[in-house]
Design a protein around this motif. Structure first.
Motif, PDB file in Angstrom:
ATOM      1  N   ILE A 111       0.865  -1.183   0.000  1.00  0.00           N
ATOM      2  CA  ILE A 111       0.000   0.000   0.000  1.00  0.00           C
ATOM      3  C   ILE A 111       0.900   1.230   0.000  1.00  0.00           C
ATOM      4  CG2 ILE A 111      -1.781   1.267   1.262  1.00  0.00           C
ATOM      5  CD1 ILE A 111      -2.733  -1.391   2.401  1.00  0.00           C
ATOM      6  N   TYR A 112       0.725   2.096  -0.972  1.00  0.00           N
ATOM      7  CA  TYR A 112       1.631   3.214  -1.180  1.00  0.00           C
ATOM      8  C   TYR A 112       0.913   4.549  -1.248  1.00  0.00           C
ATOM      9  CZ  TYR A 112       5.124  -0.279  -2.079  1.00  0.00           C
ATOM     10  OH  TYR A 112       5.975  -1.335  -1.914  1.00  0.00           O
ATOM     11  N   ASN A 113       1.631   5.582  -0.782  1.00  0.00           N
ATOM     12  CA  ASN A 113       1.284   6.941  -1.171  1.00  0.00           C
ATOM     13  C   ASN A 113       1.888   7.192  -2.539  1.00  0.00           C
ATOM     14  OD1 ASN A 113       0.017   7.958   1.255  1.00  0.00           O
ATOM     15  ND2 ASN A 113       2.037   7.878   2.214  1.00  0.00           N
ATOM     16  N   TYR A 114       1.126   7.820  -3.410  1.00  0.00           N
ATOM     17  CA  TYR A 114       1.685   8.301  -4.666  1.00  0.00           C
ATOM     18  C   TYR A 114       2.043   9.763  -4.446  1.00  0.00           C
ATOM     19  CZ  TYR A 114      -0.588   4.035  -6.185  1.00  0.00           C
ATOM     20  OH  TYR A 114      -1.002   2.729  -6.288  1.00  0.00           O
ATOM     21  N   LEU A 115       3.330  10.027  -4.309  1.00  0.00           N
ATOM     22  CA  LEU A 115       3.779  11.396  -4.064  1.00  0.00           C
ATOM     23  C   LEU A 115       3.604  12.218  -5.347  1.00  0.00           C
ATOM     24  CD1 LEU A 115       6.914  10.878  -1.777  1.00  0.00           C
ATOM     25  CD2 LEU A 115       4.513  11.173  -1.168  1.00  0.00           C
ATOM     26  N   PRO A 116       3.749  13.544  -5.242  1.00  0.00           N
ATOM     27  CA  PRO A 116       3.417  14.396  -6.398  1.00  0.00           C
ATOM     28  C   PRO A 116       4.098  13.978  -7.702  1.00  0.00           C
ATOM     29  CG  PRO A 116       3.621  15.745  -4.439  1.00  0.00           C
ATOM     30  CD  PRO A 116       3.994  14.350  -4.021  1.00  0.00           C
ATOM     31  N   VAL A 117       5.382  13.635  -7.652  1.00  0.00           N
ATOM     32  CA  VAL A 117       6.072  13.235  -8.889  1.00  0.00           C
ATOM     33  C   VAL A 117       5.438  11.971  -9.471  1.00  0.00           C
ATOM     34  CG1 VAL A 117       8.244  12.337  -9.823  1.00  0.00           C
ATOM     35  CG2 VAL A 117       8.280  14.313  -8.297  1.00  0.00           C
ATOM     36  N   GLY A 118       5.137  11.015  -8.612  1.00  0.00           N
ATOM     37  CA  GLY A 118       4.543   9.768  -9.071  1.00  0.00           C
ATOM     38  C   GLY A 118       3.143   9.975  -9.617  1.00  0.00           C
ATOM     39  N   LEU A 119       2.361  10.820  -8.920  1.00  0.00           N
ATOM     40  CA  LEU A 119       0.981  11.040  -9.354  1.00  0.00           C
ATOM     41  C   LEU A 119       0.931  11.667 -10.745  1.00  0.00           C
ATOM     42  CD1 LEU A 119      -1.997  10.799  -8.589  1.00  0.00           C
ATOM     43  CD2 LEU A 119      -1.858  13.104  -7.632  1.00  0.00           C
ATOM     44  N   ARG A 120       1.909  12.543 -11.031  1.00  0.00           N
ATOM     45  CA  ARG A 120       1.924  13.158 -12.371  1.00  0.00           C
ATOM     46  C   ARG A 120       2.027  12.098 -13.451  1.00  0.00           C
ATOM     47  NH1 ARG A 120       2.779  18.790 -12.384  1.00  0.00           N
ATOM     48  NH2 ARG A 120       3.355  18.726 -14.586  1.00  0.00           N
ATOM     49  N   SER A 121       2.886  11.110 -13.244  1.00  0.00           N
ATOM     50  CA  SER A 121       3.025  10.052 -14.247  1.00  0.00           C
ATOM     51  C   SER A 121       1.765   9.202 -14.328  1.00  0.00           C
ATOM     52  CB  SER A 121       4.242   9.184 -13.935  1.00  0.00           C
ATOM     53  OG  SER A 121       5.427   9.904 -14.192  1.00  0.00           O
ATOM     54  N   ILE A 122       1.186   8.915 -13.173  1.00  0.00           N
ATOM     55  CA  ILE A 122      -0.066   8.144 -13.158  1.00  0.00           C
ATOM     56  C   ILE A 122      -1.139   8.854 -13.975  1.00  0.00           C
ATOM     57  CG2 ILE A 122      -1.988   7.419 -11.679  1.00  0.00           C
ATOM     58  CD1 ILE A 122       0.087   6.809  -9.513  1.00  0.00           C
ATOM     59  N   ARG A 123      -1.268  10.164 -13.737  1.00  0.00           N
ATOM     60  CA  ARG A 123      -2.307  10.933 -14.448  1.00  0.00           C
ATOM     61  C   ARG A 123      -2.072  10.919 -15.955  1.00  0.00           C
ATOM     62  NH1 ARG A 123      -5.501  10.488 -10.550  1.00  0.00           N
ATOM     63  NH2 ARG A 123      -5.561  12.063  -8.923  1.00  0.00           N
ATOM     64  N   LYS A 124      -0.802  10.913 -16.354  1.00  0.00           N
ATOM     65  CA  LYS A 124      -0.525  10.895 -17.793  1.00  0.00           C
ATOM     66  C   LYS A 124      -0.926   9.553 -18.400  1.00  0.00           C
ATOM     67  CE  LYS A 124       2.758  14.589 -17.740  1.00  0.00           C
ATOM     68  NZ  LYS A 124       4.016  15.162 -18.249  1.00  0.00           N
ATOM     69  N   VAL A 125      -0.648   8.491 -17.690  1.00  0.00           N
ATOM     70  CA  VAL A 125      -1.087   7.179 -18.173  1.00  0.00           C
ATOM     71  C   VAL A 125      -2.612   7.157 -18.257  1.00  0.00           C
ATOM     72  CG1 VAL A 125      -1.171   4.709 -17.674  1.00  0.00           C
ATOM     73  CG2 VAL A 125       0.951   5.996 -17.270  1.00  0.00           C
ATOM     74  N   GLU A 126      -3.268   7.605 -17.174  1.00  0.00           N
ATOM     75  CA  GLU A 126      -4.738   7.607 -17.156  1.00  0.00           C
ATOM     76  C   GLU A 126      -5.316   8.394 -18.326  1.00  0.00           C
ATOM     77  OE1 GLU A 126      -5.464   7.383 -12.285  1.00  0.00           O
ATOM     78  OE2 GLU A 126      -5.819   9.242 -13.379  1.00  0.00           O
ATOM     79  N   GLN A 127      -4.699   9.535 -18.608  1.00  0.00           N
ATOM     80  CA  GLN A 127      -5.218  10.403 -19.659  1.00  0.00           C
ATOM     81  C   GLN A 127      -5.166   9.706 -21.025  1.00  0.00           C
ATOM     82  OE1 GLN A 127      -6.882  13.062 -19.428  1.00  0.00           O
ATOM     83  NE2 GLN A 127      -6.997  13.508 -21.622  1.00  0.00           N
ATOM     84  N   ILE A 128      -4.044   9.078 -21.312  1.00  0.00           N
ATOM     85  CA  ILE A 128      -3.914   8.365 -22.596  1.00  0.00           C
ATOM     86  C   ILE A 128      -4.903   7.199 -22.645  1.00  0.00           C
ATOM     87  CG2 ILE A 128      -2.353   6.845 -23.905  1.00  0.00           C
ATOM     88  CD1 ILE A 128      -0.086   8.802 -23.131  1.00  0.00           C
ATOM     89  N   VAL A 129      -5.021   6.496 -21.537  1.00  0.00           N
ATOM     90  CA  VAL A 129      -5.975   5.380 -21.485  1.00  0.00           C
ATOM     91  C   VAL A 129      -7.388   5.892 -21.760  1.00  0.00           C
ATOM     92  CG1 VAL A 129      -7.073   3.723 -19.935  1.00  0.00           C
ATOM     93  CG2 VAL A 129      -4.568   3.925 -19.982  1.00  0.00           C
TER      94      VAL A 129
END
Lengths: 580, 580
Positions: A39-57
């Motif tokens: 179980i992880y916190n997604y820190l700001p740098v990580g969340l930015r990458s997650i959001r980019k993946v989500e957006q393309i998906v």
């Protein structure tokens, strides 16, 4: 973004529990922080990458006609009882009771909930096809969470569920998702393959996995470099390597092979190709009735081939097989393991020959006697014609099942899965509709998953060096970093840094200006670790000559760009990479 | 978006469990569907509105310098044990064990997790201020979930947490969030008020609630139409309504008031203003020791005023008070409730007079005898000077505490809350940093929540009619709907519908083209129910005269627009509304 207004949590050391490179680098780059096991916190740098993946998906799911909704994380047990998964699903399904002692689960997947929506909302064939998707937080109570986001307990998935009026519709919906996945992983800049996961019952594949190719992958993938064939090794058809069986040429000869219990040793000792030897694998299946003897099976593989247990398990009579015990081998073969073969067994065994073995001639088998093999063995003459089946793993150099070349093997990380469910859930949960003939029929369902957070780990496993992550432009938390040298001392540096930054922002580039006032070494190390693909270094020395220093994350050296053109040049590089 | 590729799940009837209008309309408009008590699917139409709220919230949080991250839904109990809330939090905290029998909770809020991040990441005063926020799914195990998204169990919140090196910094961070919230609710197009929630201990307010004004709100809000004063009625200071006490003018007179147990009846019977009467409220506090008598309190309020129990509970000695029993009243006053007063009690009682009562003269109280009141009562002459306190609720027409006008009362739905936490969590969890003086100090925290899904409900409670929802442009699932009449029959209609649709898309308007082929009545009813703010109707009859019909959702009649200008005109209306 300006770094002074952002949060950068890089670390010098990775924690001891981080075993693989993506886990180590995501922690060190300040992308994730552990809260509890898996179980992880997604820190700001990580969340930015997650959001980019989500957006393309999202863009590609929408383009494919899927419709986004959002289902809850907490699901009532009663839906799982209806589908039967309340009993079938193991302890990975997190179950709990609410304050009223009603049973609930934390959803690891949403077939039940979406089928409940469909059966309430879809009444007629006219309302289909429909494909609902969501990007949502899931929970699977892994027994051994590890590898960071690669095998976490709480994670983000895109899951989609299609509903069709018939199998043809399902196949079309499935193909749309397959195509969307190809576009998604292409846009994400990943080296990936769509892999046949299961040969399905009738007419083609009912399931594909999408794997990011990486040496650290958990799965072996067989693929054909000359075609688009790819499948999990476990699921790949192994064709016979000998087209036609040659007539016997040698006499049956018992030969002394002292100490040569393995095929490799036999081949060496007798100075024959390994491809002339036979590997005998002894399996057992238990029979019903008290004291009933087991059935003993002898599976024959060429010396250089390995058993595929999944294929073996599909042979009639072999479902649920086990390895024979040493005692059983002595009882049936009259000798301990090592020199076994189909000739002169003590008790009858069932022989299965692999497709290649079935076409061999003049081959070598164990003599069922320690330190002896028999050469010149031939089907028909020395042994009855065998039962033949595909029971081995493909290996590099084998012909591709699609007939278009030869197989190569690589390792992959599964990041997506498309699956034709058929009527499994609609039957169990009564999701029917009125068909064109006016009669109720069960909906044909497909399900389609992408591990959003897992993609980050997979992308890193595929793209890193000893300095850190190397992001594809599409997933990078920032595409460009501007590093000014001596921001506090030089007005000139400040001016150009701000100008270049603003030009990049205006060009639609996701840029960060490192205005933290750190030393160059700290700046460079941070951004190399974080994996920003493009770096501009702005300093007095370069500016005096009208230059700004550029270095791509994979470049070994920096190049000098005219200061006024630097932003435009880098913007062009980013855009070119995104379109590649 | 074209409706044929979208999912519209409108219903004629709302389910029986939907009590309030927003719940009914969200179900009927196909925005949400119940999965379990207080747990909903957000269907495509609903999710679109949620995403719009989220987007505005994110933009304003980012503008205010807050940094987005994402914390997990599942949190380890050990963090809650550290903060003390594992014990303090009631059954609304959903607790469960994972497969290893470790305790976890489903996070209703994230103070513990974010404090854990801060104590690990923030080492120096130089790293502050920092404000982390997330948009995340929360769970509160409400005993009686109802009102749809207004009081659900699983819901989406934006929660932010600021960390500062000192109280001044906290106040600045707090003010930034306050200002951001004002911008957010303004951009959302809601009629709202920031309301003082708590007077704080020292120096101004430590907490504000943001309420959407709606008759169906759960909270009473006192506000001043002539200033920006607003507070929960419970927390609003009630000033004395009489500036100075007049000298006694009447003699103390016991008067027969048969059957007039209430102030209103006494005033009517004696033909005096209600403002001359006194309401006596009898409270009790229990004393320690076996068989110890309780202390009995007489709280005196003007006849037209109501007790504020929160204020009463803050008076020294009254903490934990209860209403006195009838037996106690008879024992202390010698008479059952109805004609009570401070004169001639049987046993001593503690008298507290409200600020207004303390300045009254010649007033009327019960005589502690059934059917009798005493008139002409005066402090000092007939009664000892009382203990004075603010113990009443403000009412409409009272002076505003800020001295800038008079109070009005409205009802509100809480959609946001900003709160100065101070060092509550940093002390409990050891979140310290090295201050400028080189010594460790606890971080000063603030927390800031917005109920994203709740905003949808609140917006509807504020904006609906008998046809359905009336969305503000900023939250509407679609801003404009284009309804073509007879799409299948008329090529002209099809051409214009496509053209108008494309023009609106190009203008950046969120438009849906209803190409489902439904009858006009069905189309209009659906989009009015869903609450799309602008509608264009394209039909052959209008087009023959070069016209397209426009109707705003609040308009009672349609107007005709020149066909070629229709898209531009409506785009202009949407943009004007968004900027209003």
């Amino acid at each position: 973004m300006k770094a002074s207004r952002f949060f950068i949590g890089t670390l010098k050391e990775a924690p001891a529990d981080a075993e693989i490179v993506s886990h180590k680098l995501m922690i060190r780059a300040g992308m994730i922080r552990r809260v509890a096991g898996g179980i992880y916190n997604y820190l700001p740098v990580g969340l930015r990458s997650i959001r980019k993946v989500e957006q393309i998906v999202r863009e590609e799911m929408n383009r494919a006609g899927a419709i986004e909704l959002l289902m809850p994380a907490v699901q009532p047990a009663e839906l799982w009882q209806e589908s039967g998964r309340w009993e079938q699903y193991g302890p990975e399904l997190l179950r709990f009771k609410d304050r009223k002692q009603t049973d609930f689960v934390m959803g690891p997947t949403h077939e039940e909930v979406v089928t409940d929506i469909a059966r309430n909302q879809i009444k007629s064939y006219r309302q289909m096809p429909v494909n609902f998707y969501q990007v949502q937080t899931k929970f699977r109570d892994e027994i051994r969470p590890r590898f960071g986001v690669m095998r976490g307990r709480e994670f983000i998935m895109k899951d989609a569920y299609s509903f069709d009026k018939d199998v043809d519709g399902l196949k079309l919906s499935y193909q749309k998702m397959y195509d969307a996945y190809v576009r998604i992983f292409t846009r994400l800049g990943l080296n990936f393959r769509a892999v046949v996961a299961d040969n399905g019952s009738i007419g083609g594949s009912g399931s594909h996995e999408f794997h990011v190719i990486a040496e650290t992958g958990e799965d072996d993938i067989a693929y054909c470099p000359d075609s688009d064939f790819a499948a999990n090794v476990e699921a790949t058809e192994a064709l016979p390597l000998i087209a036609e069986r040659a007539a016997p040429a040698e006499a049956l000869t018992k030969t002394s092979t002292p100490g040569a219990a393995k095929c490799e040793a036999v081949a060496k000792l007798l100075d024959i190709p390994l491809e002339k030897t036979i590997k005998s694998i002894i399996l057992a299946t238990d029979n019903e009735g008290e004291g009933a003897e087991p059935t003993i099976w002898l599976l024959m593989l060429r010396g250089d081939h390995d058993l595929n247990e999944i294929k073996a398990g599909k042979i009639e009579g072999l479902k649920g097989f086990r390895m024979a015990t040493e005692a059983e081998i002595i009882e049936w073969f009259g000798t301990p393991p090592g020199y076994l073969g189909p000739l002169n067994t003590k008790k009858p065994v069932k022989v299965i020959a692999d497709l290649t073995v079935a076409n061999m001639s003049d081959f070598v088998v164990g003599s069922n006697e320690v330190d002896f093999h028999t050469t010149g063995v031939n089907w028909g003459r020395d042994l009855p014609e065998p039962v033949v089946a595909d029971i081995r793993n493909v290996k590099k150099g084998d012909p591709s099942p699609d007939g278009k070349g030869v197989i190569d093997i690589c390792r992959g990380i599964e990041v997506g899965h498309v699956f034709q469910l058929g009527t499994k859930y609609s039957d169990a949960m009564g999701a029917t509709f009125l068909a064109e003939n006016g009669k109720p029929a069960p909906m044909q369902m497909g399900c389609y998953g992408i591990g959003v957070t897992r993609i980050l780990g997979a992308a890193i496993e595929q793209n890193f060096d000893d300095k850190g992550i190397i992001w594809p432009e599409s997933i990078a938390p920032f595409q460009v970093v501007v590093c000014p040298m001596g921001l506090d001392r030089s007005e000139l540096v400040r001016e150009h840094a701000e100008r270049v930054y603003n030009e990049l922002v205006e060009a639609g580039i996701d840029v960060i200006l490192d205005d933290r006032g750190e030393r160059p070494g700290v700046m460079f190390a941070d951004w190399e670790l974080i994996g920003v693909p493009h770096r501009l270094v702005i300093g007095d020395r370069g500016l005096k000559e009208g230059k700004i220093e550029y270095q791509g994350r994979r470049d070994t050296e920096a190049t000098l760009l005219p200061a006024e053109e630097a932003a435009a040049t880098v913007a062009q590089k980013v855009k070119a990479a995104l379109q590649a």
